[in-house]
Structure formats: structure tokens, C-alpha cells
Design a protein around this motif. Structure first.
Motif, PDB file in Angstrom:
ATOM      1  N   ALA A 110       0.838  -1.206   0.000  1.00  0.00           N
ATOM      2  CA  ALA A 110       0.000   0.000   0.000  1.00  0.00           C
ATOM      3  C   ALA A 110       0.871   1.254   0.000  1.00  0.00           C
ATOM      4  O   ALA A 110       0.570   2.231  -0.698  1.00  0.00           O
ATOM      5  CB  ALA A 110      -0.927  -0.004   1.212  1.00  0.00           C
ATOM      6  N   VAL A 111       1.954   1.219   0.766  1.00  0.00           N
ATOM      7  CA  VAL A 111       2.874   2.365   0.772  1.00  0.00           C
ATOM      8  C   VAL A 111       3.492   2.552  -0.607  1.00  0.00           C
ATOM      9  O   VAL A 111       3.554   3.659  -1.146  1.00  0.00           O
ATOM     10  CB  VAL A 111       3.971   2.165   1.840  1.00  0.00           C
ATOM     11  N   TRP A 114       0.946   3.884  -3.068  1.00  0.00           N
ATOM     12  CA  TRP A 114       0.692   5.318  -2.866  1.00  0.00           C
ATOM     13  C   TRP A 114       1.782   6.146  -3.528  1.00  0.00           C
ATOM     14  O   TRP A 114       1.497   7.152  -4.191  1.00  0.00           O
ATOM     15  CB  TRP A 114       0.624   5.622  -1.374  1.00  0.00           C
ATOM     16  N   CYS A 117       1.261   5.958  -7.284  1.00  0.00           N
ATOM     17  CA  CYS A 117       0.135   6.796  -7.721  1.00  0.00           C
ATOM     18  C   CYS A 117       0.530   8.271  -7.737  1.00  0.00           C
ATOM     19  O   CYS A 117       0.104   9.017  -8.627  1.00  0.00           O
ATOM     20  CB  CYS A 117      -1.065   6.577  -6.802  1.00  0.00           C
ATOM     21  N   ARG A 118       1.333   8.688  -6.779  1.00  0.00           N
ATOM     22  CA  ARG A 118       1.805  10.075  -6.780  1.00  0.00           C
ATOM     23  C   ARG A 118       2.670  10.349  -8.002  1.00  0.00           C
ATOM     24  O   ARG A 118       2.617  11.440  -8.573  1.00  0.00           O
ATOM     25  CB  ARG A 118       2.609  10.344  -5.511  1.00  0.00           C
ATOM     26  N   ARG A 123      -5.377   8.507  -8.927  1.00  0.00           N
ATOM     27  CA  ARG A 123      -5.989   8.542  -7.607  1.00  0.00           C
ATOM     28  C   ARG A 123      -5.693   7.207  -6.918  1.00  0.00           C
ATOM     29  O   ARG A 123      -5.880   6.137  -7.495  1.00  0.00           O
ATOM     30  CB  ARG A 123      -7.505   8.715  -7.702  1.00  0.00           C
ATOM     31  N   PHE A 124      -5.259   7.256  -5.670  1.00  0.00           N
ATOM     32  CA  PHE A 124      -4.934   6.029  -4.939  1.00  0.00           C
ATOM     33  C   PHE A 124      -6.160   5.133  -4.798  1.00  0.00           C
ATOM     34  O   PHE A 124      -6.079   3.913  -4.954  1.00  0.00           O
ATOM     35  CB  PHE A 124      -4.365   6.376  -3.564  1.00  0.00           C
ATOM     36  N   ALA A 128      -6.728   1.308  -6.167  1.00  0.00           N
ATOM     37  CA  ALA A 128      -7.091   0.246  -5.236  1.00  0.00           C
ATOM     38  C   ALA A 128      -8.362  -0.476  -5.679  1.00  0.00           C
ATOM     39  O   ALA A 128      -8.465  -1.702  -5.578  1.00  0.00           O
ATOM     40  CB  ALA A 128      -7.261   0.813  -3.829  1.00  0.00           C
ATOM     41  N   GLY A 224     -12.621   4.072  -3.739  1.00  0.00           N
ATOM     42  CA  GLY A 224     -12.012   3.177  -2.760  1.00  0.00           C
ATOM     43  C   GLY A 224     -12.947   2.161  -2.162  1.00  0.00           C
ATOM     44  O   GLY A 224     -12.513   1.285  -1.397  1.00  0.00           O
ATOM     45  N   GLN A 290      -5.732  12.146 -10.737  1.00  0.00           N
ATOM     46  CA  GLN A 290      -5.868  13.280  -9.837  1.00  0.00           C
ATOM     47  C   GLN A 290      -6.151  14.540 -10.654  1.00  0.00           C
ATOM     48  O   GLN A 290      -5.736  14.635 -11.815  1.00  0.00           O
ATOM     49  CB  GLN A 290      -4.574  13.454  -9.032  1.00  0.00           C
TER      50      GLN A 290
END
Length: 331
Positions: A110-111, A114, A117-118, A123-124, A128, A224, A290
Motif C-alpha cells: 500500500a505504501v 501510494w 500513484c503520486r 488517484r490512490f 485500489a 475506494g 488526480q
């Protein structure tokens, strides 16, 4: 005479040499699961307007950090195997000898996701949601590695699908009679995960069809919420599987195995995501990107930069001025 049972593979199948390298079958199962998850996720993202290859770009971050997280979680929940007199301190990092926790891989992954995605502008939550079915597929495929390694089994059983475990296998319970059969937890989890894929996709399709029939469609399983359902489903499955698992070295606060605690947290987190995001976002998700990170439309950009054609009347006049007049023709 043993009843009908599931035989375990010969230990020779757990690894094989390729030149100077030793290839572990468990690692191949994990890689196959990762490939399946990336393929499924990429298709789902493309169907929602994402660029091809985004899942692979994010996997480049999520996979290595997920592996680190899996190892850290395993060490922390099996401290008895890695601490004490006579224990090699380098055993903490020898991941090739076994010891990877799926819940740890989820946290680390998940880290990494993230961060990915950045970097890509996704969008995270959108990533997901697209990942959820593929993640269940990856986990189902990866459990084949546990079967080859003769691990992830449960309490003794006399059921006809009991799993045979060699008495010299590392995880064979001490003091258990040779020939004892065990619940095949690896198989139970594979089946649970495959059913979960069907359940999640069925719910998603029904919600999408209902939204399509509405004049003002809602958010559906976006923002999400699809991933929240995954956490609920997977947490429920692991909670009852861990209750019958044999793993004598796992730390058990208050007598409850660590993975059951983590399963309960996953369920609560999934419920929270579904409820909170359902209240925060009642509108359809506008894009998987985003705001301001949408890729530029190359076709539209090329059309905008191309020179505009001259009006037909001006083009005719230009041709008339550019053509010489033949005096013979004018006579």
C-alpha cells in the motif's frame, strides 16, 4: 491405511538449480500471482480511462516495498525464531529461506502503491478499486507455493481431503503421529479468494447496471469502496482460517494469533472505507487521475497545432494569381 487424502509434493519440487542459481518454486508462484494482478488491474484501469501500462508502473514501487513489509511483519510476529542466544542476526534478512507474511505485503504494498500513484498522477482509491479482484487472484496463485513447501495447514482432520505432511517437514507439529492428516488451509484460502473474485465482480456489475438506469447515477463502487469490500472479504476469510491454523511460533497476544488481530483490523478498516467514502462521495468518480494530472490528448494537441486550411475562395484566388496567362489561349 490412510483414508483418501491430498498428497503433498516431494520436497525436491520446492527448488531447482539453474546454473549457479537456485530457483524456489514459491518465488515463481509469487511472481505468477503478481503478473496476474498487474494484468487484471491494467485492463480495469484502461476500461476506466487510464493509460496502458499504469499498473506495471505502480507495481515497480509496490512489489519491492511489499516484499520488505512482508518480511518485517513475519519477523515481528515470529520473534522467537529470530531472537535469543545462538540465533544468527542475519536470519532477519534471509527471505529466501521462507517467512513472508501476506498482511505485511499488503501494508508495504500500500505504501509503494501510494508512491506510485503520486508519480503517475492516479488517484490512490481508483487504483485500489481496480486492483481488488486482481489482488485476490494473486493471493490464490501464491498459495500454491505454500502447498509445495508443505506449510499453511490446519488442525488434524479425518476428512477425505485431509492434507498429507511429511513428518520431517519443518512445520510438522512436534509430537504428532506420523501419517496424521491436516486441514489444507492453502486450498481453503484459494477457494475463498476465487469465490471472492466472483462476489466482488458480481456486486460491481449489479451496481453499475443500477446506476446506468438512473437519471442521476451515484458513485457506485468507486472512491475506494471496491477495495473496502475486498478488505472485508479477505479479513473474514483469514480470521476463520487462522483460527484452525497450526503455527506454534506465531506470537499470540491475549492468546489470539497475531493474524486474527490483523484480520479484525482489516474488516473494520474495510467497513470504515465503505461507510465514510459513501458519505463523502455520492457523485460518480470523474476520472482515475488526480485533478490536473490527466494525460494530454495527443490527437487533439496535434489537431490544434496544425495550420488551418485557407477558405476556398482565397485558395482559388491564390491559384489564379500564381498561374501564368498563356497569350495564345487568350486569343
Amino acid at each position: 491405511m490412510l483414508p483418501a487424502s491430498i498428497p503433498s509434493p516431494d520436497p525436491v519440487w520446492s527448488q531447482f538449480p539453474v546454473g549457479p542459481l537456485t530457483i524456489h518454486t514459491y518465488a515463481l508462484c509469487l511472481l505468477a500471482g503478481i503478473a496476474a494482478a498487474a494484468y487484471i488491474t491494467d485492463r480495469r484501469l484502461r476500461a476506466r480511462g487510464g493509460a496502458p501500462g499504469l499498473a506495471l508502473d505502480i507495481a515497480m514501487w509496490a512489489v519491492p516495498i511489499g516484499i520488505v513489509g512482508a518480511r518485517i511483519y513475519h519477523v515481528l510476529t515470529h520473534l522467537g525464531d529470530f531472537t535469543g542466544p545462538g540465533v544468527d542476526p542475519w536470519a532477519w534478512i534471509r527471505i529466501w529461506e521462507g517467512g513472508n507474511a501476506l498482511f505485511g505485503s499488503l501494508l508495504g504494498g500500500a505504501v509503494g502503491a501510494w508512491i506510485g500513484c503520486r508519480q503517475t498522477g492516479l488517484r490512490f482509491g481508483s487504483f485500489a478499486d481496480a486492483l481488488a479482484p486482481g489482488l485476490l487472484a494473486a493471493q490464490a496463485i501464491g498459495r500454491l507455493g505454500n502447498y509445495v513447501n508443505q506449510e499453511l495447514f490446519g488442525l488434524p482432520t479425518t476428512l477425505p481431503w485431509g492434507l498429507e505432511i511429511r513428518s520431517d517437514a519443518p512445520m510438522f507439529p512436534a509430537g504428532t503421529p506420523e501419517g496424521t492428516l491436516f486441514h489444507p488451509l492453502f486450498l481453503y484460502e484459494m477457494i475463498w479468494n476465487l469465490i471472492g473474485i466472483a462476489v466482488l465482480l458480481t456486486i460491481e456489475r449489479r451496481v453499475e447496471r443500477r446506476n446506468a438506469a438512473l437519471e442521476n447515477p451515484g458513485a457506485g463502487l468507486r472512491w475506494g469502496r471496491m477495495f473496502g469490500l475486498y478488505l472485508i472479504w479477505y479479513g473474514l476469510g483469514r480470521s476463520w482460517l487462522e483460527a484452525i491454523r497450526i503455527d506454534p511460533t506465531s506470537n499470540a497476544p491475549l492468546g489470539i494469533p497475531a493474524n486474527i488481530w490483523t484480520s479484525g483490523i482489516a474488516i473494520l478498516l474495510g467497513i470504515t472505507i465503505v461507510v465514510v467514502q459513501g458519505r463523502r462521495h455520492t457523485e460518480p468518480e470523474p476520472s482515475v487521475y488526480q485533478p490536473g494530472r490527466e494525460p494530454e490528448d495527443e490527437d487533439a494537441e496535434g489537431a490544434a497545432s496544425a495550420p488551418e486550411p485557407a477558405p476556398e475562395s482565397e485558395a482559388v484566388a491564390d491559384d489564379a494569381d500564381a498561374s501564368p496567362v498563356d497569350p495564345a489561349a487568350s486569343k
